[in-house]
Write a protein that holds these residues in place. Structure first.
Motif, PDB file in Angstrom:
ATOM      1  N   GLN A   1       0.462   0.423 -10.689  1.00  0.00           N
ATOM      2  CA  GLN A   1      -0.244   0.677  -9.440  1.00  0.00           C
ATOM      3  C   GLN A   1      -1.740   0.491  -9.654  1.00  0.00           C
ATOM      4  N   TYR A   2      -2.426   0.188  -8.556  1.00  0.00           N
ATOM      5  CA  TYR A   2      -3.861  -0.105  -8.614  1.00  0.00           C
ATOM      6  C   TYR A   2      -4.553   0.633  -7.477  1.00  0.00           C
TER       7      TYR A   2
ATOM      8  N   VAL B   1     -12.999   6.340   1.009  1.00  0.00           N
ATOM      9  CA  VAL B   1     -11.558   6.366   1.249  1.00  0.00           C
ATOM     10  C   VAL B   1     -10.868   5.610   0.121  1.00  0.00           C
ATOM     11  N   ASN B   2      -9.785   6.166  -0.401  1.00  0.00           N
ATOM     12  CA  ASN B   2      -9.059   5.565  -1.513  1.00  0.00           C
ATOM     13  C   ASN B   2      -7.748   4.944  -1.038  1.00  0.00           C
ATOM     14  N   PHE B   3      -7.418   3.795  -1.602  1.00  0.00           N
ATOM     15  CA  PHE B   3      -6.170   3.094  -1.333  1.00  0.00           C
ATOM     16  C   PHE B   3      -5.462   2.843  -2.663  1.00  0.00           C
ATOM     17  N   THR B   4      -4.128   2.946  -2.652  1.00  0.00           N
ATOM     18  CA  THR B   4      -3.333   2.651  -3.840  1.00  0.00           C
ATOM     19  C   THR B   4      -2.294   1.597  -3.488  1.00  0.00           C
ATOM     20  N   PHE B   5      -2.120   0.628  -4.374  1.00  0.00           N
ATOM     21  CA  PHE B   5      -1.216  -0.494  -4.136  1.00  0.00           C
ATOM     22  C   PHE B   5      -0.268  -0.666  -5.316  1.00  0.00           C
ATOM     23  N   LEU B   6       0.973  -1.033  -4.994  1.00  0.00           N
ATOM     24  CA  LEU B   6       1.894  -1.465  -6.025  1.00  0.00           C
ATOM     25  C   LEU B   6       1.518  -2.879  -6.463  1.00  0.00           C
ATOM     26  N   MET B   7       1.677  -3.155  -7.744  1.00  0.00           N
ATOM     27  CA  MET B   7       1.326  -4.464  -8.275  1.00  0.00           C
ATOM     28  C   MET B   7       2.574  -5.309  -8.461  1.00  0.00           C
ATOM     29  N   LEU B   8       2.483  -6.569  -8.011  1.00  0.00           N
ATOM     30  CA  LEU B   8       3.540  -7.532  -8.261  1.00  0.00           C
ATOM     31  C   LEU B   8       3.230  -8.305  -9.549  1.00  0.00           C
ATOM     32  N   ASN B   9       4.179  -9.108  -9.985  1.00  0.00           N
ATOM     33  CA  ASN B   9       3.987  -9.841 -11.237  1.00  0.00           C
ATOM     34  C   ASN B   9       2.946 -10.953 -11.145  1.00  0.00           C
ATOM     35  N   ASP B  10       2.462 -11.236  -9.927  1.00  0.00           N
ATOM     36  CA  ASP B  10       1.358 -12.190  -9.823  1.00  0.00           C
ATOM     37  C   ASP B  10       0.002 -11.488  -9.700  1.00  0.00           C
TER      38      ASP B  10
ATOM     39  N   CYS C   1       0.843  -1.197   0.000  1.00  0.00           N
ATOM     40  CA  CYS C   1       0.000   0.000   0.000  1.00  0.00           C
ATOM     41  C   CYS C   1       0.881   1.251   0.000  1.00  0.00           C
ATOM     42  N   THR C   2       0.758   2.061  -1.048  1.00  0.00           N
ATOM     43  CA  THR C   2       1.571   3.271  -1.155  1.00  0.00           C
ATOM     44  C   THR C   2       0.828   4.522  -0.693  1.00  0.00           C
TER      45      THR C   2
END
Length: 201
Positions: A171-172, A73-82, A40-41
């Protein structure tokens, strides 16, 4: 007027200034959620608005409260290759909407508590960079303020932008609706791993 020494004394007595990059999120169990906080960024502690009516008494107007409203409320996540975080929210969304059978679920089946904590600066910390990604490991990051989003569920699943940037990261972002929020008990002696967004040259 307060002096700089007064300010320094207050800051020192209260354990320093709060930092926006010291936070922790707790998501409900729809698979493995351990990596959610690591990836979570960005997140935000929610606000609340008091809803009012205007009331007239003789020639005077005043506001009286009749309820409250809370924003998503908004959340942003880095995406991994899976694409684990995307799959996590896909699973959660499937409990909200059965798109194959065109049926909406019952709210009691898909609402969950979500917690967000503001942490103070850790006792010890180790940080380093791996390419364009900065990783920090913090030990002893006590929670100084935490909230629980009651009856929360995701309502907006933003698109994932793809481009030709060689050093770009996927990112998502997800928007979460909820009924209300309440302050929760402090955590104690957390160990936190946090991944920062890539630095721009």
């Amino acid at each position: 007027m307060a002096s700089i020494e007064d300010l320094k004394a207050v800051v020192t007595a209260k354990g320093g200034l709060a930092r926006p990059n010291q936070f922790l999120v707790e998501l409900p169990n729809f698979g493995d959620t351990y990596e959610a906080n690591i990836l979570c960024t960005s997140a935000s502690l929610p606000g609340k608005q008091v809803l009012t009516h205007d009331r007239r008494i003789n020639m005077e107007f005043e506001k009286i409260a009749y309820g409250y409203a809370v924003p998503d409320v908004n959340f942003t996540f880095l995406m991994l290759n899976d694409y684990s975080m995307k799959k996590y929210f896909d699973r959660w969304r499937s409990t909200v909407l059965d798109e194959e059978n065109m049926v909406a679920g019952y709210k009691n089946d898909y609402q969950r508590p979500v917690r967000i904590h503001q942490l103070k600066r850790p006792i010890n910390g180790i940080s380093g960079s791996f390419g364009s990604v900065r990783v920090s490991i913090s030990i002893g990051s006590d929670s100084v303020y935490g909230v629980e989003l009651r009856d929360a569920f995701p309502v907006s699943f933003n698109e994932i932008n793809l481009n030709n940037e060689l050093d770009g990261l996927v990112q998502y972002s997800v928007g979460m609706a909820f009924t209300n929020w309440y302050q929760v008990s402090d955590y104690d002696r957390l160990s936190l791993i946090h991944i920062s967004e890539p630095t721009r040259q």
